[in-house]
Structures are given as structure tokens and as C-alpha cells.
Write a protein that holds these residues in place. Structure first.
Motif, short mmCIF file in Angstrom:
data_model
loop_
_atom_site.label_atom_id
_atom_site.label_comp_id
_atom_site.label_asym_id
_atom_site.label_seq_id
_atom_site.Cartn_x
_atom_site.Cartn_y
_atom_site.Cartn_z
N LYS A 160 0.80 -1.22 0.00
CA LYS A 160 0.00 0.00 0.00
C LYS A 160 0.84 1.27 0.00
CE LYS A 160 -4.44 -1.25 1.90
NZ LYS A 160 -5.29 -1.24 3.07
N ASP A 161 1.90 1.19 0.76
CA ASP A 161 2.68 2.42 0.96
C ASP A 161 3.60 2.75 -0.22
OD1 ASP A 161 3.98 0.12 1.50
OD2 ASP A 161 5.09 0.85 3.26
N THR A 162 3.59 1.93 -1.23
CA THR A 162 4.45 2.24 -2.40
C THR A 162 3.54 2.57 -3.59
OG1 THR A 162 4.51 -0.03 -3.15
CG2 THR A 162 6.30 0.68 -1.70
N SER A 163 4.16 3.23 -4.47
CA SER A 163 3.43 3.57 -5.69
C SER A 163 3.64 2.51 -6.75
CB SER A 163 3.88 4.94 -6.20
OG SER A 163 5.27 4.89 -6.45
N SER A 164 4.40 1.43 -6.34
CA SER A 164 4.72 0.39 -7.32
C SER A 164 3.49 -0.45 -7.60
CB SER A 164 5.86 -0.48 -6.74
OG SER A 164 6.00 -1.62 -7.51
N ASP A 165 3.42 -0.92 -8.82
CA ASP A 165 2.33 -1.80 -9.23
C ASP A 165 2.74 -3.26 -9.15
OD1 ASP A 165 0.53 0.17 -9.62
OD2 ASP A 165 0.80 0.33 -11.80
N LYS A 166 3.90 -3.48 -8.64
CA LYS A 166 4.39 -4.86 -8.57
C LYS A 166 3.76 -5.58 -7.36
CE LYS A 166 8.86 -5.29 -10.73
NZ LYS A 166 10.28 -5.42 -10.48
N PRO A 167 3.32 -6.79 -7.60
CA PRO A 167 2.76 -7.54 -6.46
C PRO A 167 3.85 -7.89 -5.45
CG PRO A 167 2.96 -8.95 -8.38
CD PRO A 167 3.38 -7.62 -8.82
N SER A 168 3.41 -8.06 -4.27
CA SER A 168 4.40 -8.40 -3.23
C SER A 168 4.04 -9.77 -2.62
CB SER A 168 4.38 -7.30 -2.16
OG SER A 168 4.71 -7.78 -0.91
N GLU A 169 5.07 -10.57 -2.36
CA GLU A 169 4.84 -11.91 -1.75
C GLU A 169 4.20 -11.75 -0.36
OE1 GLU A 169 8.28 -14.56 -3.99
OE2 GLU A 169 8.55 -14.09 -1.86
N ASP A 170 4.55 -10.64 0.27
CA ASP A 170 4.01 -10.42 1.62
C ASP A 170 2.49 -10.19 1.56
OD1 ASP A 170 6.53 -10.71 2.67
OD2 ASP A 170 6.98 -8.56 2.60
N VAL A 171 2.11 -9.32 0.57
CA VAL A 171 0.67 -9.04 0.41
C VAL A 171 -0.05 -10.34 0.08
CG1 VAL A 171 -1.04 -7.73 -0.91
CG2 VAL A 171 1.15 -6.68 -0.33
N LEU A 172 0.57 -11.12 -0.82
CA LEU A 172 -0.02 -12.40 -1.25
C LEU A 172 -0.23 -13.31 -0.02
CD1 LEU A 172 -0.74 -13.97 -3.95
CD2 LEU A 172 1.51 -15.02 -3.73
N LYS A 173 0.81 -13.41 0.77
CA LYS A 173 0.76 -14.22 2.00
C LYS A 173 -0.36 -13.72 2.90
CE LYS A 173 5.35 -15.99 3.03
NZ LYS A 173 6.59 -15.70 3.76
N CYS A 174 -0.36 -12.36 3.04
CA CYS A 174 -1.35 -11.73 3.93
C CYS A 174 -2.78 -12.06 3.50
CB CYS A 174 -1.08 -10.22 3.93
SG CYS A 174 -2.29 -9.28 4.81
N VAL A 175 -3.01 -12.00 2.16
CA VAL A 175 -4.36 -12.24 1.63
C VAL A 175 -4.74 -13.70 1.81
CG1 VAL A 175 -5.75 -12.25 -0.49
CG2 VAL A 175 -4.25 -10.30 0.02
N PHE A 176 -3.85 -14.60 1.44
CA PHE A 176 -4.21 -16.01 1.42
C PHE A 176 -3.95 -16.73 2.75
CE2 PHE A 176 -4.15 -14.99 -3.06
CZ PHE A 176 -5.33 -15.57 -3.50
N GLU A 177 -3.48 -16.04 3.75
CA GLU A 177 -3.32 -16.65 5.09
C GLU A 177 -4.69 -16.89 5.73
OE1 GLU A 177 -0.42 -14.41 7.39
OE2 GLU A 177 1.00 -16.07 7.14
N LYS A 178 -5.67 -16.25 5.06
CA LYS A 178 -7.06 -16.41 5.54
C LYS A 178 -7.44 -17.90 5.64
CE LYS A 178 -11.79 -15.37 4.08
NZ LYS A 178 -12.41 -14.80 5.19
N PHE A 179 -6.87 -18.72 4.72
CA PHE A 179 -7.26 -20.13 4.65
C PHE A 179 -6.34 -21.05 5.48
CE2 PHE A 179 -8.35 -18.14 0.51
CZ PHE A 179 -9.71 -18.07 0.69
N GLY A 180 -5.26 -20.60 5.91
CA GLY A 180 -4.37 -21.45 6.71
C GLY A 180 -2.96 -20.86 6.70
N LYS A 181 -2.09 -21.51 7.53
CA LYS A 181 -0.72 -20.99 7.64
C LYS A 181 0.05 -21.32 6.36
CE LYS A 181 2.94 -20.51 10.89
NZ LYS A 181 3.71 -21.14 11.92
N ILE A 182 0.68 -20.31 5.88
CA ILE A 182 1.37 -20.44 4.58
C ILE A 182 2.83 -20.78 4.83
CG2 ILE A 182 2.14 -19.17 2.55
CD1 ILE A 182 -0.57 -17.67 2.67
N ARG A 183 3.25 -21.76 4.13
CA ARG A 183 4.65 -22.19 4.26
C ARG A 183 5.56 -21.41 3.33
NH1 ARG A 183 7.67 -26.78 2.02
NH2 ARG A 183 9.31 -27.32 3.56
N ASN A 184 5.08 -21.25 2.15
CA ASN A 184 5.92 -20.58 1.13
C ASN A 184 5.03 -20.00 0.02
OD1 ASN A 184 8.26 -19.71 0.01
ND2 ASN A 184 9.09 -21.74 -0.40
#
Ligand SMILES: C[S@@+](CC[C@H](N)C(=O)[O-])C[C@H]1O[C@@H](n2cnc3c(N)ncnc32)[C@H](O)[C@@H]1O
Length: 840
Positions: A160-184
Motif C-alpha cells: 500500500k505504501d508504495t506507488s509500485s504496481d508490482k505484487p508483493s509476496e508479503d501481500v499475497l501471503k497476507c491475503v491467502f493466510e485467511k485459509f491457513g498458515k502459509i509455508r511458502n
């Protein structure tokens, strides 16, 4: 593909932090069967069909409607509704319904059904991993634990805090952690080497401009994986913006079958990455090297270029230098050339100067030579002149001597003549005495006879007795007068003339003898006949007295006066009859005498004498006195002399008269018989021309004079044709002279100045052929100009009347020599005029 969502009521929250939801997909498949097309050219419009379908669900609307397949038999559409509940209503309106298209009789049948989702089931992944031989379910990544997601919008997964349009693994993890603990998690597009590793291109864009990405999410537990798979089945991803607007995007969810996030894969990718990194590094290195190389090369090139530039610059400089050098050289050459030219010019000038100087020197030398030559010539001329002068002096001395001898001879002759005269006078006196005695005797006899006859004729008529004897004596030449006895070289001439005179006298005496028997009137007639042109013979006593008083009569009547006195002494009474012309006066003073000087005397009296009145002025001024005497300009001398025709005739008569007396002497002074053609320049009345033709029987004479003089000469002086006398009118100063062997200049030069004389003589010289001559006839002064008196009087006359003068023989010789004449011979005639003959 992203679509705008108007109704997000069915959406399920996925991640609040990033406003991400899941929304159920409401899709249906609509199939429209097509009728058989019978009319060729007619077709069914897909668009029209689609529009009919849209109208069939109206007022509801498809979120999207697109043709998924189109054949000749049917068109298949894929439609989507806003939410799942709407799908049912749509199917009700569509399935089993038909469409009637305009222009087609047949109706189109519509079949609609909810679209079946292509999503793996539990059975799918279980059977896959069970059947997969290379999978080890104990190892993460080789069991169903990894969800493979595709089509995720990059922007929605960007920090959020960047103006970059590149996806971030952290954001991805954050979004999909909803379903369970993410290993990688793995977003391949973030791995810079992945494209190279997999040969895939991750730079894909979804509709609307969002870049999509694929990702792998590995859950630590199988449940997390199953929960995620179950939750995501038939779902779209929805994003709610800050402005409240929602957008949905279909994503593809599957389970990973590629062991993507297994350790071995990770390791392998890691190694590959390392390799690639190494490769990259190497490439980088290579690149760097290449870059360096490139830079080096560039540097070298630059250097080379610089060098080249330098070289070029050098060359350019060199070129410039050379050009400058060339320019300089050219300039120098030019200068040198200029200098050379200047030098050459200077050299040339110098040469010219030298040549000029040499020429000057040469000229000076030549001048010097000329001067020397002239000096030599002058000295020679001087010597010659000296010689000539000496010769002339000797000649003059000889002439003087001759003149002296002549004078002595003349004096001697005169003495002799005087003695002879005295003797003759004595004889005459004796004769006269005898005559007187005879006359006395005769008278006495006559008286006696008269007495006798008176006595005898007494009483008878005695008229004759009144005769008192002759009243006049027959003229006699009692005494040869000095005027008539000029001394000439030719004694025979004077002798013959004397005899002539004596003859006249004798004749006279004979005549007088005869007249004695005549009557007085008869005697008078006889005398008048003889002296019809005379002056004094027939005159009365008073006339004789007048004659005696006149200057020229005085000397001529002297002897008679003496006789009268002697008679007076004897007591005779016939003194009034003693005046008469002597022979000489008869000869020279009578108008009709061939030797008459009547006209001369007349001219002297009437013209010349008038000029002589101004003798004093003439002597003082040194010019003629014509203007004073006659009031006419004497600028042109002969115009003044010939101021009227009468004056001209008088002058010509004056000129004419002297040559009747002594013309023969001057013309015969030299033997001129060799000159066949003679031209008498200023020949005037032609008196000398006549003398010439009479003395030299073969010559022809041309009288040259002014035209008006020639006319008068022909009219008055030579009226009869003479075949050997020719006439030529002209100006001897201006006109060509007629050809002649001899030119006579009689009394011409004495009229003019020395310069004019030389001018005329030069002209005569030019006209002369070699051997031709000029005969100058003039009265000559003694060299010391002390005489003769007559010539001295003439020169005074020239002063009062002309521009000229009488000259000495030497002066005439000098004038002739100046004109070029040589061989000058002078002949003194012993009379008034003398002859000088010179030749070319
Ligand atoms: C002094 S008289 C002598 C005449 C003649 N020779 C003689 O002795 O009785 C000069 C003569 O020269 C002539 N005379 C003068 N000037 C002349 C001229 N320019 N051309 C031709 N005749 C000229 C005159 O007309 C004149 O007859």
C-alpha cells in the motif's frame, strides 16, 4: 478480465487490509440454433441475435455477454449476470424460448443453462498425488498443499505504501493466510531469472491495463490448502476501492502438480538462480567486461578518435600550417617575385639608365667627336678661309694694284689726252687764228667787194647789202669734253667714238660751209632741221643765256664764252651768237639722241632731288625718305617707286638711258658667247637685253620683271617683236626663275640689304646648273670707299631712295660666295658700271 460490480451483496471477505473479497461467478451458456439458410445472400446477424437475447432478459442486464462459439447451425453465447440469484431469472426468460428474426420465416430456438465451473475437486488432487510416481507425500510441495493462482491483478497485491504496481509476496501471503498458515509463496514474475528458467513471459496484462500475475501459495497444512481450494471454487476476486466502487476479476485456481514449491524445486531454482546469477554475473561480468571492453574500445576508439582527431587536428593544423606555409611561401614567392620583378625593373631601369647614360656618353662622345670634327672642320675652314681671305686679299691687292695701274694708266691717258687736247686746242687756236685771219681777209675782201659793188650798184636796189654776216656759227665740237671721254680698257672704243664725234664735227663744219652761201633764213632752217630735238641752237640770245645758267649747260658753253671773250678782245660785235650745244651736249642732252640722258636728268630733277632734300634725315635714320618726299609707304620699295604708271615709265626711262651709253661695255666685259640662254632678272626696259642680242648673235634673252613692268616694257620700250627676246612676268623673290645658262643682275643688288641679296643670289644659285653663271653689274666703290665720287653719290642716292647701298668688289664677292658661287671675276670697265661674273 476485470469488470465493474454494481451489486456486491453476494461477496465474501477475503482480506480487509487490502479490500479483497470473493464473489460467486453467475455465468450461463446460451445456445441459439440457427435455421437452414435458403435464400442465397441472406445471413443471420450475430449482433442482432445478441440484441434479441439482451431484450429477452430485459429489464435485467447481462454483466457481460459474448459469443463463445459460432457455427452454421448455432451460436453459443456466454453470459454473466450480476449475481447468482439473477441467473435463474435469466434462464427462465431464455431457455426454451425462440427468436424471430425479420426476413426469416423460421424462428431461432434458444437453450440456456447455468455454466458448469472447470475447477479441480478433492478427488482430482487426491487421485493425482496418489497416482504420481515421482511424488513423495511426505515432502512439502510433493503433496496437495500448493494452490496455483493465475490472473491475479498485480495492482491489488501491491504494497500500500508504495506507488509500485508490482505484487508483493508479503501481500499475497497476507491475503491467502485467511485459509491457513502459509509455508511458502512464489510469484515467479518477481524472480528476475524465472523467465529464463521457465522460458515463460510474465509480463502479461489483463484487460483494463492491470498486469496479472501467477503465484504459488503453499500451505503448511493440507487443511489450509483444502480450505483455500474450497473457498475459491466458483469465485471471482473482488476489490473495493476507497471510493466505494467495486471491481471483479476472474482468476484461475488449480493445485500445483509441478512440485513448484518443493525443496528440490526451490533448491533447483535456487541453484539455477545462482547459476543464472552466476551467469548473469558472468554476463554482467561479461557485460561489464564487454562494457569495459566496449568502454576500453570506446576509450580506445575515443582515444583513437582523439588520436585521430589529434591526428586530424594535427593534419588539419599541418594542413593549415602547410596551407599557411604554402600561403607564406606563395606570399614569399609573390614577394620574391615582386621583389624580383622590382629588382628586375630596377635592374631594367638601371640598365636603361646605364643604356641612357651610355647613350648620353655616346652622344656626348659623338658630340665631342662632332665638336672635334666641327672644330677640325672649322679650323680647316678657318685655314681655308684664311687662305681664301689671303687669296682674296691678294686678289684685292691685285685688283687694287690693277685699279691703281688702271688709274695710273687712266691718269696717264688723261694726261696724254689733255696734252692731246692742249695740242688740239693749240691747233684749233691756230686754226681759229687762221680762220679769223681768213675771215678778216674774207671780210676785208668782202668789204672791198661790197664797197666795189656798192659803188657799182649805186642807185640800183641793194637789199643784199644789208646782210650782216651769219648770226650764228654752225655748231662745232671745239673741245672734246671730259664727260664724253671716259676711260675704258678698250681704247679702240673711245677712239672710234672720238672719231665719230670728230666726224660729226667735220660734217657740221661741212654743213656750215655750205650754209655760208645760203640766206640767213636758210641757215636757220638748216640748223633747226639738225637740232630739231635740241635745246639751245635755235634759241635767241636770252635762251642761250638761260642755257648757260643751267647746270649742265655751263660746262658745255665754256669754250664759246672764251671764244666770245677773245672776240670781244678783238672788238667783234657777235657776242650774242656764241652759245650753242657742244657735240657732247647734243649727244647726251638732246632728247632724240640715241645716247640721250634727258630722262635721267629729268628724273634726277623731279624725283630724286626731292628725296635728297631729306638727306640729313636719311643719314641720321639710315632709311629711305620716300614717305616724307612723296607721302607713300616705302615698305614695298617698288610699289612706292611705281606709285603711278607715269612714275613707272619715268623710272624705266631713267634705267633705260644709261645702258644706251655704257651698256655695251658691261655686256662685253666678259665673253658671254658660251651662254646661250640668258635671263635678265629685273630686266626693266630691256636695254641690256638688246645689248646682249646685238653683241652675242646666238643667245636668247628673257627679260624677267614684275608683270606690270613687263607689260610697260612691251608697250613702250620693245613694241616690236624680237625673236631672241622673251618676257617673263614674276617676282624674283617668290616665283620660280626661268631656266637659263646665265642670269644677269644689273643694278639689282644695290637696291637691297645684304640678307635680301643673299636670298636672291641663293635662289639664282639654286636655279643654276653647274657651269652656269651670274653676271652682276654694279657701280663699284673703292675698297676703302674713298671713291669714286660718282659711286659715292650713288650710294647716298641708294640711302635716300632704297634699302640698299653701293658696295665694293669685295663686298659683292662676299655676297656671291655666301650664296654658293665661286670663280668670281671682276671687270672694271673704267666707266660708271662694272661687271662681276661668278659661276656655280
Ligand atoms: C634698279 S632697277 C634695274 C633695272 C635694270 N636691270 C637696269 O639696270 O636698268 C630694278 C629692277 O628690278 C625690278 N624688280 C624689283 N623688284 C622685283 C621683283 N621682286 N621681282 C622682279 N623684278 C623686280 C624693278 O621693276 C626694276 O625693273
Amino acid at each position: 478480465m476485470t469488470t465493474i460490480v454494481h451489486d456486491a451483496s453476494e461477496s465474501v471477505l477475503l482480506c480487509r487490509e487490502y479490500n479483497l473479497y470473493m464473489k460467486p461467478i453467475a455465468k450461463m451458456t446460451i445456445s441459439v440454433s440457427l435455421p437452414q439458410l435458403k435464400l442465397p445472400g441472406k445471413s443471420i446477424s450475430n449482433w442482432e441475435v445478441m440484441e434479441r437475447l439482451k431484450s429477452m432478459v430485459h429489464p435485467e442486464q447481462f454483466s457481460s455477454l459474448r459469443i463463445s462459439k459460432s457455427t452454421m447451425d448455432y451460436i453459443r453465447f456466454e453470459g454473466e449476470a450480476e449475481n447468482k440469484s439473477a441467473v435463474k431469472r435469466f434462464l427462465t426468460n431464455l431457455d426454451g424460448k425462440s427468436i424471430k428474426l425479420s426476413g426469416f420465416t423460421d424462428v431461432l430456438k434458444v437453450r440456456a443453462a447455468e455454466t458448469k465451473m472447470d475447477f479441480p475437486t478433492r478427488h482430482d488432487w487426491d487421485s493425482f498425488f496418489r497416482d504420481a510416481k515421482d511424488m513423495n507425500e511426505t515432502v512439502p510441495g510433493e503433496r496437495p498443499d500448493t494452490v496455483h493462482l493465475e490472473g491475479l491483478p498485480c495492482k491489488w497485491f501491491a504494497p500500500k505504501d508504495t506507488s509500485s504496481d508490482k505484487p508483493s509476496e508479503d501481500v499475497l501471503k497476507c491475503v491467502f493466510e485467511k485459509f491457513g498458515k502459509i509455508r511458502n509463496v512464489d510469484i515467479p514474475m518477481l524472480d528476475p531469472y524465472r523467465e529464463e528458467m521457465t522460458g515463460k513471459n510474465f509480463n502479461t496484462f489483463s484487460f483494463g491495463g492491470h498486469l496479472n500475475f501467477e503465484s504459488y501459495v503453499q500451505y503448511e497444512d493440507h487443511t489450509g490448502f483444502v480450505k483455500a481450494m474450497s473457498s475459491l471454487r466458483g469465485m471471482k476476486l473482488l476489490y473495493k476501492g476507497e471510493d466505494g466502487k467495486a471491481m471483479a476479476c476472474g482468476i484461475k485456481v488449480s493445485f500445483d502438480t509441478t512440485k513448484h514449491l518443493s525443496d528440490s524445486s526451490l533448491k533447483k531454482r535456487h541453484q539455477e538462480r545462482l547459476k543464472l546469477q552466476e551467469l548473469e554475473r558472468q554476463r554482467e561480468e561479461q557485460k561489464r567486461r564487454e562494457k569495459e571492453e566496449e568502454e576500453r574500445r570506446r576509450e580506445e576508439e575515443r582515444k583513437q578518435r582523439e588520436l585521430e582527431e589529434e591526428e586530424k587536428e594535427k593534419r588539419r593544423e599541418e594542413k593549415l600550417r602547410k596551407r599557411e606555409q604554402k600561403l607564406k611561401e606563395r606570399e614569399e614567392k609573390k614577394n620574391q617575385k615582386k621583389v624580383k620583378k622590382q629588382q628586375e625593373e630596377e635592374q631594367k631601369k638601371l640598365h636603361q639608365k646605364i643604356a641612357m647614360e651610355e647613350r648620353k656618353l655616346l652622344l656626348v662622345q659623338r658630340n665631342l667627336q662632332s665638336i672635334r670634327l666641327i672644330a677640325e672642320l672649322l679650323s680647316r675652314a678657318k685655314a681655308m678661309r684664311q687662305q681664301q681671305l689671303e687669296q682674296e686679299k691678294a686678289e684685292l691687292a691685285r685688283l687694287h694694284k690693277e685699279a691703281e695701274i688702271q688709274r695710273q694708266q687712266e691718269a696717264e691717258l688723261r694726261r696724254k689726252q689733255e696734252a692731246e687736247l692742249r695740242r688740239v686746242e693749240g691747233e684749233k687756236a691756230r686754226a681759229l687764228e687762221l680762220q679769223r685771219k681768213e675771215r678778216e681777209l674774207r671780210d676785208r675782201l668782202l668789204e672791198n667787194l661790197l664797197k666795189k659793188s656798192t659803188n657799182q650798184e649805186a642807185g640800183s636796189n641793194g637789199e643784199d647789202q644789208k646782210w650782216e654776216g651769219p648770226s650764228t656759227e654752225p655748231p662745232q665740237m671745239e673741245e672734246p669734253n671730259r664727260i664724253g671721254t671716259t676711260v675704258t680698257r678698250d681704247h679702240h672704243q673711245s677712239k672710234s667714238r672720238k672719231e665719230e664725234e670728230r666726224g660729226t664735227s667735220r660734217e657740221w663744219n661741212r654743213g656750215s660751209g655750205r650754209s655760208r652761201t645760203r640766206s640767213r633764213s636758210g641757215q636757220r632752217r638748216s640748223r633747226n632741221r639738225r637740232y630739231r630735238n635740241g635745246h639751245s641752237q635755235s634759241r635767241s640770245g636770252s635762251g642761250q643765256r638761260r642755257s648757260r645758267r643751267s647746270g649742265h649747260g655751263r660746262s658745255l658753253s665754256r669754250s664759246r664764252s672764251r671764244r666770245r671773250h677773245s672776240r670781244d678782245r678783238r672788238g667783234h660785235r657777235r657776242s650774242g651768237r656764241s652759245h650753242s650745244n657742244t657735240e657732247m651736249s647734243t649727244m647726251f642732252l638732246t632728247k632724240s639722241s640715241p645716247r640721250s640722258l634727258y630722262h635721267s636728268i629729268e628724273y634726277y630733277s623731279n624725283t630724286i632731288y626731292l628725296c635728297w632734300r631729306y638727306l640729313n634725315d636719311a643719314v641720321r635714320e639710315g632709311t629711305n625718305q620716300y614717305e616724307k618726299a612723296f607721302g607713300v609707304s616705302s615698305k614695298d620699295l617698288f610699289e612706292a617707286l611705281y606709285r603711278s604708271e607715269e612714275e613707272m615709265v619715268k623710272f624705266m626711262q631713267l634705267m633705260n638711258s644709261i645702258w644706251n651709253v655704257c651698256g655695251r661695255d658691261v655686256i662685253s666685259a666678259f665673253n658671254l658667247s658660251q651662254f646661250r640662254s640668258i635671263c635678265d632678272l629685273g630686266g626693266c626696259s630691256g636695254a641690256l637685253a638688246k645689248q646682249c642680242v646685238s653683241i652675242y648673235p646666238t643667245c636668247k634673252v628673257t627679260i624677267f620683271d614684275l608683270p606690270k613692268v613687263i607689260r610697260v616694257c612691251r608697250d613702250h620700250f620693245l613694241p616690236e617683236e624680237h625673236e631672241r627676246i622673251l618676257f617673263h612676268g614674276g617676282d624674283f623673290f617668290k616665283d620660280n626663275l626661268p631656266e637659263a645658262d646665265l642670269y644677269i643682275l644689273a643694278r639689282i643688288l644695290h637696291d637691297w640689304t645684304d640678307d635680301r641679296c643673299i636670298e636672291l643670289l641663293s635662289k639664282v644659285y639654286q636655279a643654276c646648273k653647274p657651269g652656269s653663271g651670274v653676271l652682276v653689274i654694279e657701280s663699284l666703290l673703292y675698297e676703302d670707299k674713298s671713291g669714286p665720287l660718282s659711286t659715292q653719290l650713288y650710294t647716298l642716292n641708294m640711302l635716300v631712295q632704297t634699302e640698299g647701298q653701293e658696295r665694293t668688289a669685295f663686298q659683292y664677292t662676299h655676297l656671291l660666295n655666301s650664296a654658293g658661287f665661286r670663280d668670281t671675276n671682276i671687270h672694271m670697265t673704267g666707266k660708271l658700271y662694272h661687271s662681276i661674273l661668278a659661276r656655280k
